[in-house]
Each structure stands twice: as structure tokens, then as C-alpha cells.
Motif scaffolding. Sequence first.
Motif, PDB file in Angstrom:
ATOM      1  N   THR A  28       0.837  -1.209   0.000  1.00 30.65           N
ATOM      2  CA  THR A  28       0.000   0.000   0.000  1.00 30.65           C
ATOM      3  C   THR A  28       0.867   1.252   0.000  1.00 30.65           C
ATOM      4  OG1 THR A  28      -1.738  -1.184   1.202  1.00 30.65           O
ATOM      5  CG2 THR A  28      -1.835   1.224   1.223  1.00 30.65           C
ATOM      6  N   LEU A  29       1.934   1.241   0.801  1.00 25.32           N
ATOM      7  CA  LEU A  29       2.846   2.393   0.839  1.00 25.32           C
ATOM      8  C   LEU A  29       3.516   2.602  -0.515  1.00 25.32           C
ATOM      9  CD1 LEU A  29       4.522   1.929   4.343  1.00 25.32           C
ATOM     10  CD2 LEU A  29       2.862   3.673   3.666  1.00 25.32           C
ATOM     11  N   MET A  30       3.897   1.499  -1.170  1.00 26.04           N
ATOM     12  CA  MET A  30       4.579   1.612  -2.457  1.00 26.04           C
ATOM     13  C   MET A  30       3.662   2.225  -3.513  1.00 26.04           C
ATOM     14  SD  MET A  30       6.124  -1.354  -4.940  1.00 26.04           S
ATOM     15  CE  MET A  30       4.480  -1.794  -5.521  1.00 26.04           C
ATOM     16  N   VAL A  31       2.422   1.744  -3.592  1.00 24.53           N
ATOM     17  CA  VAL A  31       1.521   2.241  -4.637  1.00 24.53           C
ATOM     18  C   VAL A  31       1.053   3.666  -4.335  1.00 24.53           C
ATOM     19  CG1 VAL A  31       0.747  -0.092  -5.202  1.00 24.53           C
ATOM     20  CG2 VAL A  31      -0.566   1.256  -3.560  1.00 24.53           C
ATOM     21  N   THR A  32       1.188   4.110  -3.084  1.00 25.41           N
ATOM     22  CA  THR A  32       0.850   5.486  -2.743  1.00 25.41           C
ATOM     23  C   THR A  32       2.035   6.419  -2.952  1.00 25.41           C
ATOM     24  OG1 THR A  32      -0.755   4.703  -1.104  1.00 25.41           O
ATOM     25  CG2 THR A  32      -0.055   6.996  -0.942  1.00 25.41           C
ATOM     26  N   LEU A  33       3.230   5.962  -2.589  1.00 25.53           N
ATOM     27  CA  LEU A  33       4.418   6.811  -2.690  1.00 25.53           C
ATOM     28  C   LEU A  33       4.817   7.076  -4.135  1.00 25.53           C
ATOM     29  CD1 LEU A  33       6.676   5.448   0.198  1.00 25.53           C
ATOM     30  CD2 LEU A  33       5.490   7.645   0.083  1.00 25.53           C
ATOM     31  N   ILE A  38      -1.976  12.695 -11.947  1.00 28.87           N
ATOM     32  CA  ILE A  38      -1.387  11.990 -10.815  1.00 28.87           C
ATOM     33  C   ILE A  38      -2.444  11.128 -10.124  1.00 28.87           C
ATOM     34  CG2 ILE A  38      -0.181  12.269  -8.631  1.00 28.87           C
ATOM     35  CD1 ILE A  38       1.486  13.016 -11.043  1.00 28.87           C
ATOM     36  N   ILE A  39      -3.682  11.603 -10.080  1.00 24.64           N
ATOM     37  CA  ILE A  39      -4.771  10.793  -9.526  1.00 24.64           C
ATOM     38  C   ILE A  39      -4.965   9.531 -10.367  1.00 24.64           C
ATOM     39  CG2 ILE A  39      -7.276  10.728  -9.154  1.00 24.64           C
ATOM     40  CD1 ILE A  39      -7.098  13.699  -8.401  1.00 24.64           C
ATOM     41  N   VAL A  40      -4.920   9.679 -11.692  1.00 29.06           N
ATOM     42  CA  VAL A  40      -5.035   8.523 -12.585  1.00 29.06           C
ATOM     43  C   VAL A  40      -3.875   7.558 -12.363  1.00 29.06           C
ATOM     44  CG1 VAL A  40      -4.942   7.806 -15.005  1.00 29.06           C
ATOM     45  CG2 VAL A  40      -6.407   9.711 -14.323  1.00 29.06           C
ATOM     46  N   MET A  41      -2.670   8.095 -12.167  1.00 31.99           N
ATOM     47  CA  MET A  41      -1.517   7.243 -11.904  1.00 31.99           C
ATOM     48  C   MET A  41      -1.674   6.483 -10.589  1.00 31.99           C
ATOM     49  SD  MET A  41       1.890   9.263 -13.140  1.00 31.99           S
ATOM     50  CE  MET A  41       2.832   7.759 -12.877  1.00 31.99           C
ATOM     51  N   ALA A  42      -2.290   7.113  -9.588  1.00 30.53           N
ATOM     52  CA  ALA A  42      -2.533   6.431  -8.318  1.00 30.53           C
ATOM     53  C   ALA A  42      -3.448   5.228  -8.515  1.00 30.53           C
ATOM     54  CB  ALA A  42      -3.131   7.415  -7.306  1.00 30.53           C
ATOM     55  N   VAL A  43      -4.460   5.389  -9.367  1.00 32.39           N
ATOM     56  CA  VAL A  43      -5.364   4.279  -9.675  1.00 32.39           C
ATOM     57  C   VAL A  43      -4.604   3.151 -10.371  1.00 32.39           C
ATOM     58  CG1 VAL A  43      -7.404   3.580 -10.987  1.00 32.39           C
ATOM     59  CG2 VAL A  43      -7.376   5.786  -9.815  1.00 32.39           C
ATOM     60  N   ALA A  44      -3.773   3.500 -11.344  1.00 31.23           N
ATOM     61  CA  ALA A  44      -3.014   2.488 -12.087  1.00 31.23           C
ATOM     62  C   ALA A  44      -2.019   1.774 -11.188  1.00 31.23           C
ATOM     63  CB  ALA A  44      -2.295   3.152 -13.261  1.00 31.23           C
ATOM     64  N   ALA A  45      -1.369   2.506 -10.291  1.00 28.79           N
ATOM     65  CA  ALA A  45      -0.389   1.896  -9.392  1.00 28.79           C
ATOM     66  C   ALA A  45      -1.046   0.911  -8.441  1.00 28.79           C
ATOM     67  CB  ALA A  45       0.347   2.986  -8.615  1.00 28.79           C
ATOM     68  N   ALA A  46      -2.206   1.274  -7.903  1.00 28.95           N
ATOM     69  CA  ALA A  46      -2.917   0.371  -6.995  1.00 28.95           C
ATOM     70  C   ALA A  46      -3.386  -0.886  -7.720  1.00 28.95           C
ATOM     71  CB  ALA A  46      -4.103   1.090  -6.368  1.00 28.95           C
ATOM     72  N   GLN A  53      -8.398   0.282  -1.190  1.00 23.54           N
ATOM     73  CA  GLN A  53      -6.984   0.684  -1.165  1.00 23.54           C
ATOM     74  C   GLN A  53      -6.729   1.842  -2.127  1.00 23.54           C
ATOM     75  OE1 GLN A  53      -4.118  -2.013  -3.010  1.00 23.54           O
ATOM     76  NE2 GLN A  53      -2.779  -1.791  -1.225  1.00 23.54           N
ATOM     77  N   THR A  54      -7.334   1.766  -3.308  1.00 23.33           N
ATOM     78  CA  THR A  54      -7.147   2.812  -4.314  1.00 23.33           C
ATOM     79  C   THR A  54      -7.707   4.146  -3.835  1.00 23.33           C
ATOM     80  OG1 THR A  54      -7.257   1.189  -6.102  1.00 23.33           O
ATOM     81  CG2 THR A  54      -7.657   3.487  -6.685  1.00 23.33           C
ATOM     82  N   THR A  90      -7.037   9.643  -2.125  1.00 26.20           N
ATOM     83  CA  THR A  90      -7.261  10.697  -1.133  1.00 26.20           C
ATOM     84  C   THR A  90      -5.951  11.317  -0.681  1.00 26.20           C
ATOM     85  OG1 THR A  90      -9.267   9.584  -0.354  1.00 26.20           O
ATOM     86  CG2 THR A  90      -8.261  11.195   1.128  1.00 26.20           C
ATOM     87  N   VAL A  91      -4.945  10.464  -0.407  1.00 25.21           N
ATOM     88  CA  VAL A  91      -3.634  10.968   0.009  1.00 25.21           C
ATOM     89  C   VAL A  91      -3.009  11.815  -1.100  1.00 25.21           C
ATOM     90  CG1 VAL A  91      -1.280  10.287   0.636  1.00 25.21           C
ATOM     91  CG2 VAL A  91      -3.234   9.074   1.618  1.00 25.21           C
TER      92      VAL A  91
END
Length: 288
Positions: free
Chosen positions: A48-53, A97-105, A146-147, A152-153
Motif C-alpha cells: 500500500t505504501l509503495m503504490v501510494t508513494l 497523478i490521480i489517474v496514476m494512483a489508480v493504475a499503481a494500486a 486501497q485505491t 485521497t492521500v
Amino acid sequence: MSALTVAGGGPGGVDTRTHSQTQTHAWVHARIMLRRNLRHMLRYPSLTLMVTLMPLVFLLLFVYVFGGTLGSGLGAGTPAGVHGGREAYAAYVAPAIIVMAVAAAAQGTAIAVAQDMTEGIIARFRTMAVARSSVLTGHVVGAAIQTMVSVTVVTLAAIAVGFRPHANAAEWFAAIGVVLLLTFAVTWLCVGLGLSAKSVETASNSPMFLMLLPFLSSGFVPTASLPTAMRWFSQYEPFTPVNETLRGLLTGTKIGDNLVITLAWCLGVAVLSYAWSRRLYEREPKAS
């Protein structure tokens, strides 16, 4: 008499309770699988930390290193209420960046599904009275939670570096709906990638194109500034309408037909990926 009527109420004496009971069991099993996945996330928070960072690093990099120069060259792509520079670029790049957060999760979901497949827990579930759809549903809903935490972060971090959304309550709800729809689409796609992977390592690499495509969209620079061939690809790839829709909802830029295109892309990918994932999951393992 009433017991006989219930038991034989369906055509040909079929128990009419069977379908509703099956659905009830599937929902109960799905909740159990969701709880299992959430506990796994809490016990092992590193993923979770990795996909958020990862999206946070890109946010800070593009806003503070490139933002001053890129923000001054946005031209017609400048969001409403800002006039170039780092502030303008923070407003422009935040939806990407929000879209990238979705893709990373979603990439993390492929890894989790592949781990279940390779460690034998899926084979064990197949021998138990567990609704088959519940295992995948638990992964998808857990990934969606998780996404949304990651999104949100990232959104709060974007606000901290200068992003100033102008959305009203309805536009915020619409933006959240778009993010959720995109989440379910790419998550079901990554479930299929995880199921089809031969190893966890393969599952961690196969969704990498989801992290690359936002860079080739309108997320970081307007498509008009790209070379001709890349501009054509950027205009028609799926993340561009998502970026433009979120940017329009949050910053007031023109949306046009991007919302309709976004819905079509997301629904199409979600339905096809769901069917593909179910087929892969229900496939009997090959004998070794």
C-alpha cells in the motif's frame, strides 16, 4: 402442505429458493474474502505504501522540478483561475497523478492475485464450498478501498503543493464516480493479468503499461504540443479522456464529449476484463 408448496413451487418441482440462497451465500463469501484481503493489507502495509508513494514522487517531481517551465507553456490548456507558472501546472497535472494512483494500486492487485494462485490458496478454495465469484470480488473491492485511500492521500498532497480545485459538491461526486469506474475497470484487467501470469514476478511486470500510458496522454502536457504521430496516439488512448474529464470537473476546463468517451472506455474494459478473469479463474488447473 406449505413446505411442499415452497419446495415444489418452481417449474418441474425445482426449489425456488435455490437461486436466492446461492446469491446470499456468494455475498457472504465475498464479504469474508474482502475481510481477508483487508487484513492482509493491514498486516503487510508495504505494498500500500509503495503504490501510494510512487504517484507522490511523480507529483513532487513534476510540480517542483518541471512545474515552473511547463506551467508557463500550457497556453489554452491552463486551468481556469490561474495564470501560468508552478501553480498552473499543479492544477493541470493533479488529475493525471490521480489517474496514476489508480493504475499503481491496480498493479498491486495483479501481484496479490498471482500470489494467491502460486501459493495454492486458490486451489484450496476450489475444494471448499466457496462461491467462486467471491474470491475475485474480494480482491476487487479490497483494491478499490486501497485505491481510494491512495487517491485521497494524493489529492491532499496535490492541494498542499498548489492544486486549487473549483468543483462544487456535484462535480466532486461526479469526479469520485469517474475515479471509481476507472478503478473497477483497471482492477478487473489486472485481476486477469494476475490470473494469467505464471509467476508473481510476471504479474508485477505485466501491468506496467498502465503506468506508461498516462505519460503518453494529455496528463502532463497538452496533446497539441506533441509530435504528430504521438499526438494522434495521445488523442485516442483511453487515459486522455479520463484526464480531461477529471480536469474539467475539478478545475473548470471544457469537458466536451470526454465524459461519454470515458464511460465507454471504462465500461468496455471492465466488462471484458471481468469476463476474461472469470474464465481464467474457472479454468481447471493443468495436471503437472
